[in-house]
Design an enzyme around this catalytic site. Sequence first.
Site, short mmCIF file in Angstrom:
data_model
loop_
_atom_site.label_atom_id
_atom_site.label_comp_id
_atom_site.label_asym_id
_atom_site.label_seq_id
_atom_site.Cartn_x
_atom_site.Cartn_y
_atom_site.Cartn_z
N GLU A 12 0.81 -1.22 0.00
CA GLU A 12 0.00 0.00 0.00
C GLU A 12 0.85 1.28 0.00
OE1 GLU A 12 -4.16 -1.56 1.98
OE2 GLU A 12 -2.46 -1.31 3.33
N GLY A 78 -12.56 -3.95 1.20
CA GLY A 78 -13.62 -4.78 0.66
C GLY A 78 -14.88 -3.93 0.50
N ILE A 152 -12.90 -10.13 6.00
CA ILE A 152 -14.27 -10.57 5.77
C ILE A 152 -14.39 -11.19 4.37
CG2 ILE A 152 -16.72 -9.92 5.74
CD1 ILE A 152 -15.42 -9.48 8.50
N MET A 172 -9.39 -3.10 7.91
CA MET A 172 -8.90 -3.55 9.21
C MET A 172 -8.07 -2.52 9.99
SD MET A 172 -7.96 -7.45 7.98
CE MET A 172 -7.67 -8.07 9.63
N GLU A 173 -8.01 -1.27 9.51
CA GLU A 173 -7.18 -0.27 10.22
C GLU A 173 -7.81 1.11 10.38
OE1 GLU A 173 -6.05 -1.73 7.31
OE2 GLU A 173 -5.02 -3.40 8.31
N ASP A 196 -11.87 -6.09 -3.43
CA ASP A 196 -12.72 -7.30 -3.39
C ASP A 196 -14.09 -6.91 -2.85
OD1 ASP A 196 -10.78 -7.38 -0.77
OD2 ASP A 196 -12.84 -7.93 -0.27
#
Length: 229
Positions: A12, A78, A152, A172-173, A196
């Site tokens: 990233e 996601g 997920i 997640m962050e 995704d």
Amino acid sequence: MKIGILGAMREEITPILELLGEHKSVEYGKNIYYTASYGENELVIAYSKIGKVFASLTASVMIEKFGVEKLLFSGVAGAINPELKIGDLLYATKLTQHDLDITAFGHPFGFVPEGAVFIESSDELNSIADEVAKSREIKLGKGVIATGDQFIADSSRKEWIRTTFGADALEMEGVAVAVVCDSLNVPFFVLRAISDSADDSADIDFDSFLEKSAKVSADFIMDMLKLIK
Ligand code: 4EZ
């Protein structure tokens, strides 16, 4: 202005370091912080490692040790909102923790006493993003981002996160950066490009699109930097 640019994974931030060319690196707290100047701004760049705990640590270090005055997150997410397709960009207007649960005591999901279910990002940075999108004719979404320490890959969990928080995307962050910056009064911005759809093909899609989507996000952040004074 000293600006922090944070990702979770090496992929990233790699496109940002490549665009900058020359930069220094400093090791601190078992992580590497890259520094560079870019126009009138000084940059501190790092990837935190995945998840809320590492992201909180890195955001805190950027602010307290390196003195960053604004923090921008760049990465992938996601999709929850079906209008978001792989490669699409969105920024978070507000963020929440979808895995925070003391509902046994009558509290709502995402809430702990003296905290808040949602943390709002900086209007000023969000408007700069809108400006960049307009002038470059880039499609840029905005909405609620839900963060949790889980990858997920399950349509029913995704649907639960959508109905519980009205979330458009998940990762997640983001909320960890939000909580740290909100507590320390540092304006922040969270940008994500979709990798995704958080469903049963999320793992395969993530592996296929991580690099490409990470670059979409990183390029946009680089454009924003020129407008931050
Ligand atoms: C976390 N990041 C994924 C890290 C995956 C694999 C080695 C973003 C993300 C994400 N997070 C993209 N798609 C996601 C999804 N479906 N669930 C959670 O920020 C690490």
